[in-house]
Design a protein around this motif. Sequence first.
Motif, PDB file in Angstrom:
ATOM      1  N   GLN A 326     -42.627  11.174  52.080  1.00 44.27           N
ATOM      2  CA  GLN A 326     -43.295   9.876  52.076  1.00 44.27           C
ATOM      3  C   GLN A 326     -43.077   9.151  53.402  1.00 44.27           C
ATOM      4  OE1 GLN A 326     -41.912   7.690  48.694  1.00 44.27           O
ATOM      5  NE2 GLN A 326     -43.214   8.798  47.250  1.00 44.27           N
ATOM      6  N   HIS A 327     -41.846   9.219  53.897  1.00 50.53           N
ATOM      7  CA  HIS A 327     -41.517   8.558  55.158  1.00 50.53           C
ATOM      8  C   HIS A 327     -42.330   9.148  56.309  1.00 50.53           C
ATOM      9  CE1 HIS A 327     -39.132   6.883  58.426  1.00 50.53           C
ATOM     10  NE2 HIS A 327     -39.034   8.102  58.922  1.00 50.53           N
ATOM     11  N   GLU A 328     -42.410  10.487  56.369  1.00 50.08           N
ATOM     12  CA  GLU A 328     -43.162  11.133  57.449  1.00 50.08           C
ATOM     13  C   GLU A 328     -44.647  10.797  57.363  1.00 50.08           C
ATOM     14  OE1 GLU A 328     -42.113  15.202  56.938  1.00 50.08           O
ATOM     15  OE2 GLU A 328     -40.145  14.996  57.907  1.00 50.08           O
ATOM     16  N   ARG A 334     -48.887   5.163  60.695  1.00 49.61           N
ATOM     17  CA  ARG A 334     -48.641   4.136  61.702  1.00 49.61           C
ATOM     18  C   ARG A 334     -48.990   4.651  63.095  1.00 49.61           C
ATOM     19  NH1 ARG A 334     -43.503   3.106  58.761  1.00 49.61           N
ATOM     20  NH2 ARG A 334     -43.820   1.253  57.490  1.00 49.61           N
ATOM     21  N   GLY A 335     -48.725   5.963  63.324  1.00 53.34           N
ATOM     22  CA  GLY A 335     -49.019   6.559  64.623  1.00 53.34           C
ATOM     23  C   GLY A 335     -50.502   6.570  64.927  1.00 53.34           C
ATOM     24  N   HIS A 336     -51.321   6.646  63.855  1.00 46.88           N
ATOM     25  CA  HIS A 336     -52.775   6.640  64.036  1.00 46.88           C
ATOM     26  C   HIS A 336     -53.364   5.235  63.912  1.00 46.88           C
ATOM     27  CE1 HIS A 336     -52.188  10.968  63.104  1.00 46.88           C
ATOM     28  NE2 HIS A 336     -53.243  11.114  63.905  1.00 46.88           N
ATOM     29  N   GLY A 337     -52.476   4.248  63.827  1.00 49.45           N
ATOM     30  CA  GLY A 337     -52.943   2.865  63.763  1.00 49.45           C
ATOM     31  C   GLY A 337     -53.526   2.474  62.434  1.00 49.45           C
TER      32      GLY A 337
END
Length: 349
Positions: A326-328, A334-337
């Motif tokens: 879930q964390h990953e 978030r990395g893809h905005g």
Amino acid sequence: MELRTEAVVATVEMSELKSREDDPSESHEYESLPPHASLTTHMTAGAVAGILEHTVMYPVDSVKTRMQSLQPDPKAQYRGVYEALQRIVRTEGVLRPLRGLNITMLGAGPAHALYFACYERVKRSLSDIIQNGGNSHIANGVAGSVATVLHDAVMNPAEVIKQRMQMFNSPYRGLWDCIVTVTRREGVAAFYRSYSTQLTMNIPFQAVHFITYEQTQERLNPERRYRPTSHIVSGAAAGALSAAVTTPLDVCKTLLNTQEHGALRSSGQVGGNLSGMVNTFRTVYRLGGAPAFFKGAQARIIFQMPSTAIAWSVYEFFKYILTRQQHESLQRQRGHGQEPKQEAGSGPT
């Protein structure tokens, strides 16, 4: 230069702190799971742990049921767990100790899914109130007791069927025959005849269980990281102690579930069925005195120690893996905005 050095050190420290918060394996909140963990995580981990807990040591549970018989058939009187297993396999077949396993697996999955999910949520909520988020023995005990009410509501009918099929010379041809016969002869209420006794046994059992587990974790794993050895040792200690102190109630529960005919005849129970915890206590005492309340204690402890160790180690493993996934997933979003999606039941409790 001194200012720049201090700034660099502060940056490094902040970076390490953020890294620790982002990594579930390093989080001090691991035992309660991070706030973004979903209800599905708790329930999946609990269901897998519950099924394994009940299946791996099931033959010993079959022996325990027979050893708790108050008026056993001469062919079903055993000196010990190993001797009992040998004789059952030799005289009744290799698969006989596994009789009733199917209904146990059907009940254990949903029962433990509710059990662990409820425990984690109630424990977290109460710990926030009592200890400001820290470990609280009161919160652990109350959470375990509340979770037990849900667990037993699902598991009690499965326990009745399982124990009737485990008994020596059980008259039932199989799972469905047992359900139909008991319903026709004794009514649907028969599947919950021992519910009050089971709760009376399991609430102190689970309170001792969770308090012992959490206390042992405090000593062996104070950082609350994923450490399989500490979960196994803590689970085994919790299982042994809670099983030992609640054996008298387990003997009463077994008698209520099985309605053992020989015992009821010997106690003067003419017609009808044995019911009520007080009446059951009297019957057990009348037939065997104080020692009768500890029949099968050895088998019960031998069953509970590895079973509870397995349950906790598997639960903690799946909890760790599912939380990490879930964390990953959140990190990738978030990395893809993208705005992180929350599953049902997730979020702060």
